[in-house]
Enzyme design. Structure first.
Site, short mmCIF file in Angstrom:
data_model
loop_
_atom_site.label_atom_id
_atom_site.label_comp_id
_atom_site.label_asym_id
_atom_site.label_seq_id
_atom_site.Cartn_x
_atom_site.Cartn_y
_atom_site.Cartn_z
N GLY A 1 35.07 14.54 -28.24
CA GLY A 1 34.58 14.42 -29.61
C GLY A 1 33.09 14.23 -29.51
O GLY A 1 32.43 14.88 -28.71
N GLU A 2 32.58 13.29 -30.29
CA GLU A 2 31.14 13.01 -30.22
C GLU A 2 30.99 11.57 -29.73
O GLU A 2 31.34 10.64 -30.46
CB GLU A 2 30.54 13.24 -31.61
CG GLU A 2 29.05 13.44 -31.62
CD GLU A 2 28.55 14.51 -30.65
OE1 GLU A 2 29.15 15.61 -30.61
OE2 GLU A 2 27.57 14.25 -29.93
N SER A 3 30.48 11.42 -28.52
CA SER A 3 30.45 10.09 -27.92
C SER A 3 29.64 9.09 -28.74
O SER A 3 30.01 7.91 -28.83
CB SER A 3 29.89 10.17 -26.49
OG SER A 3 28.66 10.85 -26.47
N CYS B 1 35.64 14.55 -21.49
CA CYS B 1 34.41 14.99 -22.16
C CYS B 1 33.66 13.79 -22.79
O CYS B 1 33.07 13.01 -22.07
CB CYS B 1 34.77 16.07 -23.16
SG CYS B 1 33.43 17.22 -23.43
N ARG C 1 24.75 14.55 -20.60
CA ARG C 1 25.40 15.04 -21.83
C ARG C 1 24.99 16.49 -22.11
O ARG C 1 23.87 16.89 -21.78
CB ARG C 1 24.98 14.20 -23.03
CG ARG C 1 25.57 12.81 -23.04
CD ARG C 1 25.20 12.10 -24.34
NE ARG C 1 25.78 12.76 -25.50
CZ ARG C 1 25.36 12.60 -26.75
NH1 ARG C 1 24.32 11.81 -27.01
NH2 ARG C 1 25.95 13.22 -27.75
N ILE D 1 33.74 22.34 -23.66
CA ILE D 1 33.22 22.43 -25.03
C ILE D 1 32.02 21.49 -25.15
O ILE D 1 32.19 20.27 -25.16
CB ILE D 1 34.32 22.05 -26.07
CG1 ILE D 1 35.58 22.89 -25.85
CG2 ILE D 1 33.78 22.22 -27.49
CD1 ILE D 1 36.82 22.37 -26.57
N ARG D 2 30.84 22.05 -25.20
CA ARG D 2 29.58 21.26 -25.21
C ARG D 2 29.73 20.09 -24.21
O ARG D 2 29.50 18.93 -24.52
CB ARG D 2 29.26 20.75 -26.62
CG ARG D 2 28.90 21.88 -27.58
CD ARG D 2 28.56 21.40 -28.96
NE ARG D 2 29.66 20.64 -29.56
CZ ARG D 2 29.67 19.34 -29.72
NH1 ARG D 2 28.63 18.61 -29.37
NH2 ARG D 2 30.71 18.74 -30.24
N HIS E 1 38.52 19.94 -20.98
CA HIS E 1 39.65 19.59 -21.85
C HIS E 1 40.92 20.27 -21.38
O HIS E 1 41.14 21.43 -21.73
CB HIS E 1 39.37 20.06 -23.28
CG HIS E 1 38.23 19.39 -23.95
ND1 HIS E 1 38.38 18.28 -24.74
CD2 HIS E 1 36.91 19.66 -23.95
CE1 HIS E 1 37.21 17.90 -25.20
NE2 HIS E 1 36.30 18.72 -24.73
N GLU F 1 43.72 19.37 -22.50
CA GLU F 1 44.65 19.23 -23.63
C GLU F 1 44.59 20.39 -24.62
O GLU F 1 45.44 20.51 -25.48
CB GLU F 1 44.41 17.88 -24.35
CG GLU F 1 43.20 17.78 -25.24
CD GLU F 1 41.87 17.63 -24.50
OE1 GLU F 1 41.86 17.68 -23.26
OE2 GLU F 1 40.84 17.49 -25.19
N1 GLN Z 1 28.78 16.85 -26.57
C1 GLN Z 1 29.67 15.76 -26.82
C2 GLN Z 1 28.99 14.41 -26.58
O1 GLN Z 1 27.94 14.36 -26.06
C3 GLN Z 1 30.91 15.86 -25.98
C4 GLN Z 1 31.67 17.11 -26.31
C5 GLN Z 1 33.15 17.00 -26.22
O2 GLN Z 1 33.71 15.91 -26.12
N2 GLN Z 1 33.81 18.12 -26.30
O3 GLN Z 1 29.52 13.41 -26.91
#
Ligand code: GLN
Length: 195
Positions: free
Chosen positions: A47-49, A79, A106, A133-134, A169, A171
């Site tokens: 997600g977004e940390s 992630c 990151r 994913i990013r 990921h 999952e």
């Molecule tokens: N770019 C996100 C972050 O820095 C991590 C991306 C992800 O969890 N898929 O938190």
């Protein structure tokens, strides 16, 4: 076995589906009182940390979760979950739990175009599909940290005792082998706790 999946933001449903496919009970951790339940393992999803970190503090769950990880509860961070576990972030002044002695970068593959899919070997698991994913990757590991996966020369998976941290990921693929590996860790922990 019961596995708690942190469900304040991000890709938690996919983890729950994986766990259920493996015949394991999954429950969502959304607020502090959810932490009173018995759990044999914890998943910190992608997600977004920054958002997850902020919510953990606002919901007053941060210290409790950190304590559980330090006490040996098996944890899988994917992630953003890996970022939450990392002791150091090379391109961010924030750190979160800091229980995993690695340095993580990151958005290491770029913010927008940094998503890709590959099949690669994970030590103890075998060759599995991985979705990035990013994603972050791990720039440095300290003593005692075992590297379990590399992609194109970059470290994307580590294990440190009860903690598993991966950049990718599993999952979002249909391969359950990585989760099965994590559940083995949880099983061992449960046996020890009962003994
Ligand atoms: N770019 C996100 C972050 O820095 C991590 C991306 C992800 O969890 N898929 O938190």
């Amino acid at each position: 076995m019961r596995i708690g999946v942190l469900a304040v933001q991000g890709a938690f449903i996919e983890h729950e589906k994986m766990l259920r496919a493996l015949g394991v009970e999954a429950f969502e951790i959304r607020q502090k009182r959810d932490l009173e339940q018995e759990m044999d393992g914890l998943i910190l999803p992608g997600g977004e940390s920054t958002v997850i970190g902020k919510l953990l503090r606002e919901l007053d769950m941060f210290e409790l979760l950190k304590h559980k990880i330090e006490e040996g509860l098996p944890v899988l961070g994917t992630c953003a979950g890996l970022i939450l576990l990392a002791e150091k972030l090379s391109n961010d002044e924030h750190t979160y739990f800091g229980t995993l002695p690695v340095t993580v970068k990151r958005n290491a593959y770029g913010r927008q175009l940094g998503s890709f899919y590959i099949e690669e070997e994970v030590k103890g698991v075998g060759k599995i599909p991985m979705a990035f994913i990013r994603a972050p990757y791990i720039e440095e590991v300290q003593k005692g940290v075992q590297i379990i996966a590399k992609v194109n020369g970059n470290i994307v998976g580590v294990q440190y005792g009860n903690q598993l941290g991966i950049s990718f990921h599993p999952e979002v693929t249909d391969n359950t082998e990585f989760h099965a590996y994590f559940l083995e860790l949880c099983r061992k922990y449960k046996e020890k706790a009962v003994a």
